[in-house]
Design an enzyme around this catalytic site. Structure first.
Site, short mmCIF file in Angstrom:
data_model
loop_
_atom_site.label_atom_id
_atom_site.label_comp_id
_atom_site.label_asym_id
_atom_site.label_seq_id
_atom_site.Cartn_x
_atom_site.Cartn_y
_atom_site.Cartn_z
N HIS A 97 -2.71 -17.59 9.62
CA HIS A 97 -2.25 -16.52 8.74
C HIS A 97 -1.70 -15.38 9.57
CE1 HIS A 97 -2.23 -14.19 5.01
NE2 HIS A 97 -2.59 -13.16 5.76
N SER B 21 -9.36 -8.46 1.96
CA SER B 21 -8.29 -9.09 1.17
C SER B 21 -7.83 -10.38 1.85
CB SER B 21 -7.13 -8.09 1.03
OG SER B 21 -5.94 -8.73 0.64
N ARG C 234 -3.89 -1.34 -5.23
CA ARG C 234 -3.79 -0.63 -3.93
C ARG C 234 -2.34 -0.32 -3.60
NH1 ARG C 234 -6.02 -4.80 -0.23
NH2 ARG C 234 -5.39 -3.38 1.41
N LYS D 289 -9.26 -14.68 0.92
CA LYS D 289 -8.32 -15.76 0.57
C LYS D 289 -8.44 -16.93 1.56
CE LYS D 289 -5.13 -12.57 0.34
NZ LYS D 289 -4.01 -11.67 0.16
N ASP E 137 -8.60 -10.24 -5.66
CA ASP E 137 -7.63 -9.71 -4.70
C ASP E 137 -6.28 -9.49 -5.35
OD1 ASP E 137 -6.75 -8.99 -1.95
OD2 ASP E 137 -5.38 -10.64 -2.34
N1 URA Z 1 -2.03 -8.84 3.39
C1 URA Z 1 -3.00 -9.14 2.49
O1 URA Z 1 -3.14 -10.28 2.07
N2 URA Z 1 -3.83 -8.15 2.09
C2 URA Z 1 -3.71 -6.88 2.55
O2 URA Z 1 -4.48 -6.04 2.14
C3 URA Z 1 -2.68 -6.58 3.47
C4 URA Z 1 -1.85 -7.59 3.89
#
Ligand code: URA
Length: 431
Positions: free
Chosen positions: A83, A184, A169, A188, A162
């Site tokens: 990621h 966040s 946010r 995931k 999220d």
């Molecule tokens: N990417 C994400 O998935 N979440 C965040 O809060 C910032 C970047």
């Protein structure tokens, strides 16, 4: 009833909240029992006061518990995932996945869309004709088993907390808080099921984290969240003070990713891919270290096996892997250097926005992406140019858009009389 106002007040006053309180708050928010305005106030209190490691862990667990999780244990193998926190021209996953799969390690990734000036892997994949990025969880697991890899969109039932929190946010100036970003991303990754994860934390003008210290703080938080969830995590901090590779824009990036898989890619992208693939293979069940992993990744590219793995993966998701199938922009125009000199710096966020203004990204959620358009950075930091040589090439839908982009992109490059100090693409590794 959740005493939301009391929890906001206690966080505002700098108190540490109990894990159960955080869990109740998040789950009540997803059930619509806590309104957006209270959750927004809570996020702002967190932005000012921060979360302790125990609170960040509790928040992450609550986010994972808000939806479904994917069980990859049927594969009977250690599955890896990768990621990036998001950058400009970051097509690395499109190369790393096939390289790792070609080395015999199952790669299972759920991706997101572009955010602001940064591109998203799903948008890039959708420039491939026929490609589907929507797969049900069981089909996702089956594809990893049968094809060796899958990169798909995150389904709505994976970490719904999220989805809602991120949207909130985004419009309440509370994205850039380390614990909120860490929970966040890691919620995931944990829900998506992989045993081991390599995270690429981007640092610099084109990244969410502008300094190496901020990036290291985020990396440490994410490594620790992974460990608490029983996952192995290695975090690379990588340079985002210029675009990664040359291409910025969806089909242009697919083309560059394929060239890299064929051994012809730009040096910074190739280096990042080999480094990340080395770590992923070291985290897999192959029983190799990162140096041997890197050697195997190099071999997979040199032998053509990584490109074969790419073609197999794209076909499995309905896409046409041929470069001729990709959309092409009708107007192509160079951006000439206004003077001779060395490229000192590239305003990376501004360059990402120039690509977005051409139509390669979204200014609002509803915008439709033009997959053919974008910017190819012909010059990178440290390159020497004569006056009039191309800094970049614009790929546009029409002349008006191209003209506007030429001016916008020209202003992103700073030239000077001396070569700047070289900087590696991988700045540090946190584990
Ligand atoms: N990417 C994400 O998935 N979440 C965040 O809060 C910032 C970047």
């Amino acid at each position: 009833m959740i005493p939301a106002a009391e929890l906001i007040e206690r966080k505002r006053n700098g108190e540490e909240l109990a894990a159960g309180d955080l869990r109740d708050l998040v789950l009540a928010y997803v059930r619509d029992e806590v309104p957006d305005y209270q959750m927004a106030a809570f996020c702002m209190a967190v932005w000012f006061r921060g979360l302790t490691p125990a609170e960040t862990h509790a928040l992450t667990e609550a986010m994972v518990a808000s939806g479904e999780t994917i069980d990859l244990s049927a594969l009977g193998r250690r599955v890896v995932d990768k990621h990036s926190t998001g950058g400009v021209g970051d097509k690395a996953s499109l190369v790393i996945g096939p390289v790792v799969a070609a080395c015999g390690v199952p790669f299972a990734k759920m991706s997101g869309r572009g955010l602001g000036h940064t591109g998203g892997t799903l948008d890039k994949l959708e420039s491939i004709p026929g490609m589907t990025i929507e797969l049900a969880h069981d089909a996702f697991v089956r594809q990893v088993q049968e094809v060796g890899m899958a990169i798909v969109g995150q389904t709505a039932d994976l970490v719904p907390a999220d989805k809602r929190l991120y949207a909130l946010r985004d419009v309440t100036a509370t994205v850039d808080q380390v614990s909120l970003i860490a929970s966040s991303i890691m919620s995931k990754k944990i829900a998506a099921g992989a045993d081991a994860i390599v995270l690429d934390v981007k640092v610099g003008d084109g990244a969410f984290m502008k300094t190496i210290d901020a990036a290291r703080g985020l990396a440490e938080a994410m490594v620790s969240l992974g460990r608490e969830a029983g996952r192995e995590v290695v975090c690379e901090l990588t340079d985002m003070d210029q675009p990664l590779g040359h291409a910025v824009g969806n089909a242009l990036e697919i083309r560059e990713a394929v060239e890299t898989l064929q051994g012809d890619g730009p040096p910074d992208l190739r280096e990042l891919v080999l480094s990340a693939a080395g770590h992923l293979l070291a985290l897999s069940d192959l029983g190799v270290d990162a140096d041997e992993g890197r050697r195997r990744a190099e071999q997979a590219i040199a032998s053509g096996e990584a490109h074969v793995a790419y073609e197999r993966w794209i076909r499995a998701q309905g896409g046409d892997p041929g470069l001729d199938a990709l959309p092409v922009a009708p107007v192509v125009r160079d951006v000439p250097a206004p003077e001779a000199g060395y490229v000192q710096a590239i305003a990376t966020t501004a360059l990402g926005l120039a690509s977005l203004h051409l139509g390669a990204g979204r200014a609002t959620k509803e915008d439709v992406i033009d997959h053919a358009v974008g910017v190819v950075c012909r010059a990178k930091r440290g390159d020497e140019l004569e006056r009039g040589e191309p800094l970049a090439t614009i790929h546009a839908r029409d002349d008006v858009a191209a003209e506007r982009a030429v001016a916008e992109v020209a202003s992103c490059f700073r030239l000077g009389p001396e070569a700047p100090d070289p900087r590696p693409i991988v700045l540090d590794v946190v584990r």
